[in-house]
Structures are given as C-alpha cells and as structure tokens.
Scaffold this active site. Structure first.
Site, short mmCIF file in Angstrom:
data_model
loop_
_atom_site.label_atom_id
_atom_site.label_comp_id
_atom_site.label_asym_id
_atom_site.label_seq_id
_atom_site.Cartn_x
_atom_site.Cartn_y
_atom_site.Cartn_z
N ASP A 11 0.77 -1.25 0.00
CA ASP A 11 0.00 0.00 0.00
C ASP A 11 0.81 1.31 0.00
O ASP A 11 0.47 2.25 0.74
CB ASP A 11 -0.98 0.01 1.19
CG ASP A 11 -1.97 -1.14 1.14
OD1 ASP A 11 -1.88 -1.98 0.23
OD2 ASP A 11 -2.86 -1.21 2.02
N ASP A 53 -4.60 -0.70 -1.69
CA ASP A 53 -5.91 -0.58 -1.11
C ASP A 53 -6.76 -0.01 -2.25
O ASP A 53 -6.37 0.98 -2.89
CB ASP A 53 -5.79 0.45 0.04
CG ASP A 53 -6.54 0.08 1.28
OD1 ASP A 53 -6.82 -1.11 1.50
OD2 ASP A 53 -6.85 1.01 2.06
N HIS A 55 -10.56 0.68 -2.75
CA HIS A 55 -11.92 0.67 -2.20
C HIS A 55 -12.95 1.28 -3.15
O HIS A 55 -12.67 2.28 -3.80
CB HIS A 55 -11.97 1.46 -0.89
CG HIS A 55 -11.08 0.94 0.20
ND1 HIS A 55 -11.17 -0.34 0.69
CD2 HIS A 55 -10.09 1.55 0.92
CE1 HIS A 55 -10.27 -0.50 1.65
NE2 HIS A 55 -9.60 0.63 1.81
N HIS A 72 -10.41 6.96 1.57
CA HIS A 72 -9.03 6.92 1.06
C HIS A 72 -8.95 5.83 0.00
O HIS A 72 -9.74 4.88 0.00
CB HIS A 72 -8.04 6.61 2.19
CG HIS A 72 -8.31 5.29 2.85
ND1 HIS A 72 -9.22 5.15 3.89
CD2 HIS A 72 -7.84 4.05 2.61
CE1 HIS A 72 -9.28 3.88 4.24
NE2 HIS A 72 -8.46 3.17 3.48
N LYS A 97 -6.87 -5.01 -3.10
CA LYS A 97 -7.62 -5.54 -1.96
C LYS A 97 -8.56 -4.48 -1.41
O LYS A 97 -8.40 -3.30 -1.71
CB LYS A 97 -6.65 -6.01 -0.86
CG LYS A 97 -5.78 -4.89 -0.35
CD LYS A 97 -4.78 -5.39 0.66
CE LYS A 97 -3.98 -4.23 1.22
NZ LYS A 97 -4.79 -3.20 1.87
N CYS A 141 -2.23 -2.92 7.65
CA CYS A 141 -2.11 -3.87 6.55
C CYS A 141 -0.83 -4.70 6.61
O CYS A 141 -0.85 -5.88 6.24
CB CYS A 141 -2.28 -3.15 5.22
SG CYS A 141 -3.99 -2.61 5.02
C1 VGL Z 1 -4.72 0.66 5.82
C2 VGL Z 1 -6.11 1.79 7.24
C3 VGL Z 1 -7.14 1.70 6.33
C4 VGL Z 1 -3.35 0.12 5.54
C5 VGL Z 1 -5.74 0.55 4.90
O1 VGL Z 1 -2.97 0.00 4.36
O2 VGL Z 1 -2.63 -0.18 6.51
N1 VGL Z 1 -4.92 1.27 6.99
N2 VGL Z 1 -6.95 1.08 5.16
ZN ZN Z 2 -8.32 1.08 3.52
#
Ligand code: VGL
Ligand code: ZN
Length: 198
Positions: A11, A53, A55, A72, A97, A141
């Site tokens: 990420d 990430d 979403h 985000h 993901k 993550c």
């Molecule tokens: C993550 C918070 C929300 C991460 C992803 O990549 O660690 N943290 N979504």
């Molecule tokens: Zn996230």
C-alpha cells in the site's frame, strides 16, 4: 516451508503518504529504501508484489458508511495511485484488496491480481515459501498480512527500515511488531537481506 523468496510492498499509495487522505507519518522516508529492495529482488529475478488498497466509494470501511476511516484509496482516484517515487518495474505484480464494500481488506491475502487470481494461489504457482514485507501501515495492513502469512506457513520477514505505522494510539506499531515477532516473524534490515540473497 521451503521455496523462493518474494518481496511484497504493501500500500505505498498517495493517500497513505504525506498530503494524502490518511497520511502515515514518515511514509516518504521509506520509499527510497523500498526502491533498493525492489532492485535487490529484481536483480535475483525474485517475484516483487505491490498491494494496493482499492476501495469502492461506498466502502463500509469508511466513516460515512459506518467504518473507521476517512475515505481513502478510492478506485481510480489520484489518492489510490502508487506514490510517484515508487519504482515498480513492469514485472511487478499488483494485488488489489478492499475492493468489495463489505471488506476492510487489511490483509493482502484477501487481494487478487488483475486477472482475479488470489494472492495465495499466485505464491503457490511461483513456488514462493518466504515473504519479505515492506510498506504501510505497520499497525494495519502490514500486520494483518504478516499474521496471515505466518498462519499459512510462509517464512515471514518484516523489513524494519521499510515500514511505517499510523499509530492512532502511541505505541500501536511497536505492539504490532511485538505480536508479529511472537507469532514467528523475523525483523530484518537491508544489509542482512543483501547477504541473504547473495
Ligand atoms: C490501511 C487503514 C485503512 C493500511 C488501509 O494500508 O494499513 N490502513 N486502510
Ligand atoms: Zn483502507
């Protein structure tokens, strides 16, 4: 588990870096180090994965839909792009993901590649037995990915000079690292990885 070593960069996206919607303190510092890891693994022709990430706008992971986080890494937005200083090669395998609204997608083991192949299946195909984990965030993550990796029997390494945490509560990252280590993860740095791959 014996098998090939692989790098997974978790990420490293604009929204998790300075100026992003959910910026992780110090994220920018690790990017040059991650690039050195990419070079190291690429030079040995070992697999390099980068998770993202990814979403949907209506994700239940977002505060306005009952979750914990500000919006985000919404699919196809600037914030969801990999950081421009991250030097992924064309051979890097992208794992998306958090793509379905009901899932937080904290672990890369819930992710899949562009053809819908699950991360774990790809690892098995490539005969990977050991993972080296870098990226963001140590206390989310990275942690959930490492714990799943251990659970599934992969030798699991945390690249200490290439991870950073959110630390919503002070000490969250240390606690996460303690838990990963207790479950069998090894903490390791660039010079040690260099000699391991030689
Ligand atoms: C993550 C918070 C929300 C991460 C992803 O990549 O660690 N943290 N979504
Ligand atoms: Zn996230």
């Amino acid at each position: 588990m014996n098998g090939k070593k692989a790098l997974i960069i978790v990420d490293v996206q604009n929204d998790f870096c300075e100026g992003g919607a959910l910026a992780v303190p110090g994220a920018g510092e690790i990017i040059p180090v991650i690039n050195r890891y990419i070079n190291l693994f690429s030079a040995k022709e070992l697999p390099v994965f980068a998770s993202r990430d990814w979403h949907p706008r209506n994700s239940g992971h977002f505060r306005d839909s009952g979750g914990n986080w500000p919006p985000h890494c919404v699919q196809n937005t600037e914030g969801a792009r990999f950081h421009p200083r991250l030097k992924l090669s064309d051979k890097g395998i992208i794992i998306s993901k958090g793509t379905i609204p009901e899932e937080d997608g904290y672990t890369v083991f819930q992710g899949e590649d562009k053809d819908g192949r699950a991360f774990d299946d790809i690892l098995k195909d490539l005969k990977v037995g050991e993972l080296f984990i870098a990226g963001l965030a140590t206390d989310f993550c990275v942690k959930y990915s490492a714990l799943d990796s251990l659970d599934k029997g992969y030798a699991t390494n945390i690249l200490m000079d290439a991870v950073r945490g959110v630390n919503t509560n002070p000490g969250d990252s240390e606690e996460a690292l303690r838990e990963m280590e207790e479950k069998g993860a090894r903490k390791i740095k660039l010079d040690e990885v260099e000699s391991l791959l030689d």
